[in-house]
Scaffold this active site. Sequence first.
Site, PDB file in Angstrom:
ATOM      1  CB  THR A  46      -0.941  -0.015   1.213  1.00 44.27           C
ATOM      2  OG1 THR A  46      -1.769  -1.178   1.147  1.00 44.27           O
ATOM      3  CG2 THR A  46      -1.838   1.211   1.258  1.00 44.27           C
ATOM      4  CE1 TYR A 130      -0.320  -9.516   1.417  1.00 45.63           C
ATOM      5  CE2 TYR A 130       1.425  -8.003   0.783  1.00 45.63           C
ATOM      6  CZ  TYR A 130       0.096  -8.358   0.781  1.00 45.63           C
ATOM      7  OH  TYR A 130      -0.820  -7.571   0.134  1.00 45.63           O
ATOM      8  CE  LYS A 158      -1.980  -7.545   3.928  1.00 51.09           C
ATOM      9  NZ  LYS A 158      -1.438  -6.319   3.300  1.00 51.09           N
TER      10      LYS A 158
END
Length: 286
Positions: A46, A130, A158
């Site tokens: 992000t 992730y 995640k």
Amino acid sequence: MTLTGLFVPLITPFDADGAVALDSLEALARRMLESGAAGLVALGTTGEPSSLTEAERQAVIDIAIRVCPEYDAKLLVGAGTPQALEGLRGRGEVDAALTVVPPFVRPGEDGAVAYLTQLAAESPVPLVIYHVPYRTGQTLSASALAQLGSLPGVIGVKYAAGLTEDAIELMADLPTHFAVLGGDDLFISPLLALGAHGGILASAHLATAQFATLIDAWRTGDIATARPLGHRLAALSKALFAEPNPTVIKAALHTQGLIPTPAVRLPLLPAGDRSLTTAVARAEAL
């Protein structure tokens, strides 16, 4: 250490000249923590880390390292290579690295597990894996994630693979001290209902307190609060991800006066007006 609660993967704001707006980033970080986030992620996807210079990346980390201790908050830093991980050595304020499953190469599950196992053994900080197969092209089964979760250097995942059979299987038999943090914003509420420990949620830039409340509600069994709130936040997340992340989030934050511009760096393009209007309406409806 078991990670729980809401983690916000910070955007990187840019000023009118295209430079990183460090003051705005610090103010945004403080706003997220004051609104109920348990921690922050610096240099997650992000934050557009691939479009930042090394000096800019270090400046982003420095701000997060300065802010998080003031709020007794956890700090994760995106680091997916041996070199990036080595750069975190000596930075005691960093609680863990967010390390993506090796992208593009598609080494197969055994290769991915072997690679991440080696990274965990050599990393100066614990890893949060992730898992985002729609970006990496590499899936990991529940058994592979459980295998990684049993390593002493891995403390969580995640999980951004949607709500699948593997998610259900993983949640049914978690390794000790292995945290599942939902990373697919649209599906965070059902994943929390299955027992996830929290979430790393870009959508929480626009509704930090509400996402923190959602996580607390599911973890305390307050279904009457969690279920309707989850539906409303899912609608917000859908709007915020209508275009490539974080374009709509940045546009909405700029509209709210929280960052100086909605700018993103190529290869991203700014969000369109229609997406922005829908996202702002969803946020106001909360």
